[in-house]
Design a protein around this motif. Structure first.
Motif, PDB file in Angstrom:
ATOM      1  N   PHE A   1       0.846  -1.186   0.000  1.00  0.00           N
ATOM      2  CA  PHE A   1       0.000   0.000   0.000  1.00  0.00           C
ATOM      3  C   PHE A   1       0.888   1.246   0.000  1.00  0.00           C
ATOM      4  CE2 PHE A   1      -4.344  -1.344   1.792  1.00  0.00           C
ATOM      5  CZ  PHE A   1      -4.252  -2.608   1.227  1.00  0.00           C
ATOM      6  N   ASP A   2       0.433   2.349  -0.647  1.00  0.00           N
ATOM      7  CA  ASP A   2       1.125   3.605  -0.408  1.00  0.00           C
ATOM      8  C   ASP A   2       0.646   4.141   0.939  1.00  0.00           C
ATOM      9  OD1 ASP A   2      -1.182   5.372  -0.642  1.00  0.00           O
ATOM     10  OD2 ASP A   2      -1.007   5.244  -2.816  1.00  0.00           O
ATOM     11  N   ARG A   3       1.359   5.143   1.479  1.00  0.00           N
ATOM     12  CA  ARG A   3       1.080   5.572   2.844  1.00  0.00           C
ATOM     13  C   ARG A   3      -0.321   6.186   2.991  1.00  0.00           C
ATOM     14  NH1 ARG A   3       3.476   5.794   7.646  1.00  0.00           N
ATOM     15  NH2 ARG A   3       5.209   4.625   6.786  1.00  0.00           N
ATOM     16  N   LYS A   4      -0.820   6.817   1.960  1.00  0.00           N
ATOM     17  CA  LYS A   4      -2.156   7.421   2.047  1.00  0.00           C
ATOM     18  C   LYS A   4      -3.239   6.346   2.140  1.00  0.00           C
ATOM     19  CE  LYS A   4      -0.863  11.702  -0.301  1.00  0.00           C
ATOM     20  NZ  LYS A   4      -1.128  12.628  -1.426  1.00  0.00           N
ATOM     21  N   LEU A   5      -3.143   5.316   1.283  1.00  0.00           N
ATOM     22  CA  LEU A   5      -4.119   4.229   1.334  1.00  0.00           C
ATOM     23  C   LEU A   5      -3.989   3.452   2.642  1.00  0.00           C
ATOM     24  CD1 LEU A   5      -6.338   2.615  -0.075  1.00  0.00           C
ATOM     25  CD2 LEU A   5      -4.554   1.232  -1.160  1.00  0.00           C
ATOM     26  N   ALA A   6      -2.748   3.277   3.114  1.00  0.00           N
ATOM     27  CA  ALA A   6      -2.528   2.572   4.379  1.00  0.00           C
ATOM     28  C   ALA A   6      -3.147   3.341   5.547  1.00  0.00           C
ATOM     29  CB  ALA A   6      -1.038   2.374   4.619  1.00  0.00           C
ATOM     30  N   ALA A   7      -2.985   4.670   5.547  1.00  0.00           N
ATOM     31  CA  ALA A   7      -3.541   5.488   6.622  1.00  0.00           C
ATOM     32  C   ALA A   7      -5.063   5.403   6.642  1.00  0.00           C
ATOM     33  CB  ALA A   7      -3.097   6.940   6.462  1.00  0.00           C
ATOM     34  N   GLY A   8      -5.689   5.476   5.460  1.00  0.00           N
ATOM     35  CA  GLY A   8      -7.144   5.400   5.394  1.00  0.00           C
ATOM     36  C   GLY A   8      -7.675   4.028   5.777  1.00  0.00           C
ATOM     37  N   THR A   9      -7.012   2.976   5.330  1.00  0.00           N
ATOM     38  CA  THR A   9      -7.425   1.611   5.659  1.00  0.00           C
ATOM     39  C   THR A   9      -7.251   1.333   7.149  1.00  0.00           C
ATOM     40  OG1 THR A   9      -6.808   0.873   3.439  1.00  0.00           O
ATOM     41  CG2 THR A   9      -7.029  -0.826   5.128  1.00  0.00           C
ATOM     42  N   SER A  10      -6.187   1.870   7.724  1.00  0.00           N
ATOM     43  CA  SER A  10      -5.931   1.698   9.154  1.00  0.00           C
ATOM     44  C   SER A  10      -7.061   2.275   9.991  1.00  0.00           C
ATOM     45  CB  SER A  10      -4.607   2.367   9.519  1.00  0.00           C
ATOM     46  OG  SER A  10      -4.427   2.402  10.914  1.00  0.00           O
ATOM     47  N   LEU A  11      -7.537   3.466   9.624  1.00  0.00           N
ATOM     48  CA  LEU A  11      -8.623   4.080  10.395  1.00  0.00           C
ATOM     49  C   LEU A  11      -9.880   3.209  10.381  1.00  0.00           C
ATOM     50  CD1 LEU A  11      -8.706   7.961   9.805  1.00  0.00           C
ATOM     51  CD2 LEU A  11      -8.159   6.703  11.890  1.00  0.00           C
ATOM     52  N   LEU A  12     -10.178   2.601   9.231  1.00  0.00           N
ATOM     53  CA  LEU A  12     -11.328   1.700   9.156  1.00  0.00           C
ATOM     54  C   LEU A  12     -11.130   0.508  10.092  1.00  0.00           C
ATOM     55  CD1 LEU A  12     -13.943   0.587   7.946  1.00  0.00           C
ATOM     56  CD2 LEU A  12     -12.583  -0.325   6.042  1.00  0.00           C
ATOM     57  N   ALA A  13      -9.938  -0.077  10.103  1.00  0.00           N
ATOM     58  CA  ALA A  13      -9.664  -1.251  10.942  1.00  0.00           C
ATOM     59  C   ALA A  13      -9.768  -0.931  12.427  1.00  0.00           C
ATOM     60  CB  ALA A  13      -8.270  -1.796  10.625  1.00  0.00           C
ATOM     61  N   ILE A  14      -9.519   0.330  12.789  1.00  0.00           N
ATOM     62  CA  ILE A  14      -9.526   0.736  14.190  1.00  0.00           C
ATOM     63  C   ILE A  14     -10.931   0.676  14.796  1.00  0.00           C
ATOM     64  CG2 ILE A  14      -9.315   2.834  15.622  1.00  0.00           C
ATOM     65  CD1 ILE A  14      -6.745   3.427  13.982  1.00  0.00           C
ATOM     66  N   VAL A  15     -11.968   0.833  13.979  1.00  0.00           N
ATOM     67  CA  VAL A  15     -13.337   0.920  14.512  1.00  0.00           C
ATOM     68  C   VAL A  15     -13.742  -0.336  15.295  1.00  0.00           C
ATOM     69  CG1 VAL A  15     -15.773   1.226  13.943  1.00  0.00           C
ATOM     70  CG2 VAL A  15     -14.033   2.570  12.744  1.00  0.00           C
TER      71      VAL A  15
END
Length: 252
Positions: A36-50
């Motif tokens: 993943f690039d860092r932007k996609l990784a950051a957005g995907t991470s926030l979803l996983a946090i929920v």
């Protein structure tokens, strides 16, 4: 995507143990192992946090280590801040985000190393505390949206250092605060196409299996030992991110 599966236990364990959403391990892992690039990784991470934060909140809450009022005050700032952070995310370079992440982790590591948390610390909600919590929440939300972390690595030290919360109460409250923060940031990231739904849900649901174990370990550990463990983890992430940044620079 198979590499993502390996991130699930670690993210959940760290969420329960340190009161973080798991983004501090998910973002570097998605970049390093899933391409993943860092932007996609950051957005995907926030979803996983929920889902991870939800299970962690319930675990801490059953033992009375969650302050709903404090979490609500923090969330008032983080929800707004997350929108600002995701807006900035779309406008900043990958390399800048890497070094910003390094600076952020180093600041938190130094704070934690110098902190001696209290297991029985308590606070009284007053006007000054409300203003302070909103300010911390706003800064947390911005960094959450920008870096893909749930905010626990900011909120937990701040609650202990600045406001005198016990370490367990800070961790449990932090996990509750992360839920609206992560939802707000995810909504904004979906509009900007910075989310992998499949990756985020796989990681988040998988991490739920170990977040309870992390919460149990947090209660067993001496608070100072837990702090030092967190510092060691943050320094490891600093090393990984610096290595990634230097590798990207040489590849230019």
């Amino acid at each position: 995507m198979a590499d993502i599966l390996g991130d699930r236990p670690g993210a959940g364990l760290l969420s329960g143990l340190f009161g973080v959403g798991g983004g501090t391990v998910i973002v570097p892992a998605l970049v390093a192992f899933a391409g993943f690039d860092r932007k996609l990784a950051a957005g995907t991470s926030l979803l996983a946090i929920v889902p991870t934060s939800l299970v962690g909140t319930i675990t801490y809450g059953l033992d009375g280590h969650v302050s709903i009022v404090t979490a609500a005050i923090l969330a008032a700032g983080t929800v707004v801040g997350a929108q600002i952070g995701t807006w900035l995310l779309a406008r900043m370079s990958q390399q800048f985000l890497r070094w910003a992440f390094v600076v952020f982790l180093l600041v938190v590591a130094v704070q934690l190393f110098l902190t001696i948390p209290l297991r029985d610390g308590s606070v009284e909600i007053d006007a000054g505390l409300v203003v302070g919590l909103v300010a911390v929440g706003l800064a947390t939300g911005i960094l959450a949206g920008l870096l893909g972390v749930g905010g626990g690595v900011i909120v937990v030290p701040a609650m202990i250092l600045l406001f005198g919360y016990s370490d367990l109460l800070a961790k449990g409250t932090s996990l509750l605060m992360m839920i609206p923060t992560a939802v707000s940031g995810t909504v904004a990231n979906v509009r900007r196409r910075f989310v992998s739904w499949r990756g985020g849900l796989i990681i988040g649901l998988g991490a739920c299996a170990t977040v309870t174990l992390g919460s149990w370990l947090a209660r067993l550990l001496d608070p100072q030992v837990a702090n030092w463990m967190f510092v060691a983890f943050l320094l490891f992430l600093v090393w990984k991110t610096v290595t990634e940044a230097l590798r990207a620079r040489r590849a230019r």
